[in-house]
Write an enzyme that holds these catalytic residues in place. Structure first.
Site, PDB file in Angstrom:
ATOM      1  N   ASP A  42       0.853  -1.181  -0.016  1.00  0.00           N
ATOM      2  CA  ASP A  42      -0.140   0.099   0.111  1.00  0.00           C
ATOM      3  C   ASP A  42       0.633   1.195  -0.045  1.00  0.00           C
ATOM      4  OD1 ASP A  42       0.917  -0.366   2.463  1.00  0.00           O
ATOM      5  OD2 ASP A  42      -1.018  -0.164   3.659  1.00  0.00           O
ATOM      6  N   SER A  43       2.306   1.187   0.072  1.00  0.00           N
ATOM      7  CA  SER A  43       3.185   2.206  -0.142  1.00  0.00           C
ATOM      8  C   SER A  43       2.811   2.664  -1.666  1.00  0.00           C
ATOM      9  CB  SER A  43       4.271   1.612   0.148  1.00  0.00           C
ATOM     10  OG  SER A  43       4.810   0.611  -0.857  1.00  0.00           O
ATOM     11  N   ASP A  81      -1.282  -5.991  -0.193  1.00  0.00           N
ATOM     12  CA  ASP A  81      -1.491  -5.258   1.006  1.00  0.00           C
ATOM     13  C   ASP A  81      -3.165  -5.157   1.328  1.00  0.00           C
ATOM     14  OD1 ASP A  81       0.604  -4.929   2.903  1.00  0.00           O
ATOM     15  OD2 ASP A  81       1.522  -3.267   1.954  1.00  0.00           O
ATOM     16  N   LYS A 110      -1.239  -9.321   2.625  1.00  0.00           N
ATOM     17  CA  LYS A 110      -0.453  -8.945   4.072  1.00  0.00           C
ATOM     18  C   LYS A 110      -1.435  -8.134   4.783  1.00  0.00           C
ATOM     19  CE  LYS A 110       3.264  -6.086   3.758  1.00  0.00           C
ATOM     20  NZ  LYS A 110       2.878  -4.767   4.653  1.00  0.00           N
ATOM     21  N   GLU A 112      -1.602  -5.751   8.336  1.00  0.00           N
ATOM     22  CA  GLU A 112      -0.706  -4.974   9.206  1.00  0.00           C
ATOM     23  C   GLU A 112      -1.403  -5.004  10.485  1.00  0.00           C
ATOM     24  OE1 GLU A 112       0.431  -0.897   8.415  1.00  0.00           O
ATOM     25  OE2 GLU A 112       1.229  -1.174   6.351  1.00  0.00           O
ATOM     26  N   GLU A 179       9.059  -4.488  10.356  1.00  0.00           N
ATOM     27  CA  GLU A 179       9.712  -3.185   9.670  1.00  0.00           C
ATOM     28  C   GLU A 179      10.155  -2.458  10.699  1.00  0.00           C
ATOM     29  OE1 GLU A 179       7.001  -1.404   7.117  1.00  0.00           O
ATOM     30  OE2 GLU A 179       7.959   0.521   6.932  1.00  0.00           O
TER      31      GLU A 179
HETATM   32  O1  KIV Z   1       3.596  -1.163   1.464  1.00  0.00           O
HETATM   33  C1  KIV Z   1       4.651  -1.718   1.738  1.00  0.00           C
HETATM   34  O2  KIV Z   1       5.451  -1.453   0.409  1.00  0.00           O
HETATM   35  C2  KIV Z   1       5.352  -2.387   2.641  1.00  0.00           C
HETATM   36  C3  KIV Z   1       6.634  -3.098   2.381  1.00  0.00           C
HETATM   37  C4  KIV Z   1       7.489  -1.842   2.994  1.00  0.00           C
HETATM   38  C5  KIV Z   1       6.969  -4.159   3.383  1.00  0.00           C
HETATM   39  O3  KIV Z   1       4.456  -2.856   3.340  1.00  0.00           O
END
Ligand code: KIV
Length: 276
Positions: A42-43, A81, A110, A112, A179
């Protein structure tokens, strides 16, 4: 690397490399590379859309990027994510998001954190969607954490994190991203779990490493200090753009046709007769 390789992972196994991808073009490069697996993180809200945090990511946005990446990545595990709010709005919202991402091509998701949504993680896993956990600096919790800071520095928070890591393994997560935690804590957690731990800014002792592709290619802003730049991408791309500009202005591009044949038939090249 497939999900079954994660299930069969035995420590100390070969180190796992995970890289983010958000679009078809760079995902196709990742697909050809030796990197083990691909994360649609989600970055992308920050890196692709210029938002100040990942909080802006939505299920539809994540699904759009996942579909583009999935068109390129065929032989690697593709993880996406679950964005902020999807888990916080309850099970139905989480499962709608999981459905969107799975239909877009994600093979795993994924999620969080753990507080407040252990039941959701468990439900997703028992619904046959593999879940990768994510502890430490969880950027979706930015407003609670008060900034992008190393987590687990004091004894109480280190103990909590170590316990949560065990809990995520117990719930059935197939891997864990850790992280921005101190290296000693990352090592302790890595040793205590049998699932692989993939670190980012967590030192060298984890079972694998993940980086944001645009960070390691030197394309996106000022990356965190733990990022190694494998390419000075921003400079190289800017130099190419400046060279293009200068050749257009100076008349060197496009060159005069040397023969009488048609220009090559690349998709973007207009044949002579099609030119206005
Ligand atoms: O959103 C993302 O890119 C991440 C990674 C930095 C692990 O969660």
């Amino acid at each position: 690397m497939k999900i079954t390789d994660f299930y069969n992972y035995r420590k100390p196994g070969p180190r796992i490399s995970m890289i983010t991808a958000y679009d078809y073009t760079l995902a196709s490069v990742a697909a050809e590379s030796a990197a083990d697996c691909v994360l649609v993180g989600d970055s992308l809200a920050m890196v692709m859309h210029g938002h100040p945090s990942t909080i802006a990511a939505t299920p539809d946005l994540m699904a759009l990027h996942t579909a583009a990446v999935a068109r390129a990545v065929k032989d690697k595990l593709l993880v996406t994510d679950i964005p902020f709010f999807a888990t916080r709005k309850g099970l139905a919202s989480a499962m709608e998001t999981v459905e969107k991402l799975a239909r877009a091509g994600a093979q795993a998701v994924k999620i969080e954190g753990l507080d407040g949504h252990a039941d959701i993680i468990s439900h997703v896993i028992t619904s046959d969607i593999p879940v990768m956990g994510h502890l430490g600096l969880t950027p979706q919790a930015l407003n609670r954490l008060g900034g992008y800071r190393t987590q687990g520095r004091d004894k109480a928070s280190a103990e909590k994190l170590a316990a949560q890591a065990l809990e995520l393994e117990k719930l059935g997560c197939f891997a864990l991203v850790l992280e921005c935690v101190p290296g000693e804590l990352a090592e302790r957690v890595t040793r205590s779990l049998s699932i692989p731990v993939i670190g980012i800014g967590a030192g060298p002792s984890t079972d694998g490493q993940v980086l944001v592709m645009q960070d390691m290619l030197g394309l996106y802003g000022q990356p965190p200090s733990f990022v190694k730049k494998y390419l000075d991408g921003r400079r190289l791309v800017k130099e190419a753009l400046d060279a293009f500009d200068s050749e257009v202005k100076g008349g060197a591009f496009p060159p005069e046709p040397s023969g009488h044949g048609r220009p090559d038939a690349r998709p973007y090249a207009l044949a002579e007769e099609e030119r206005p």
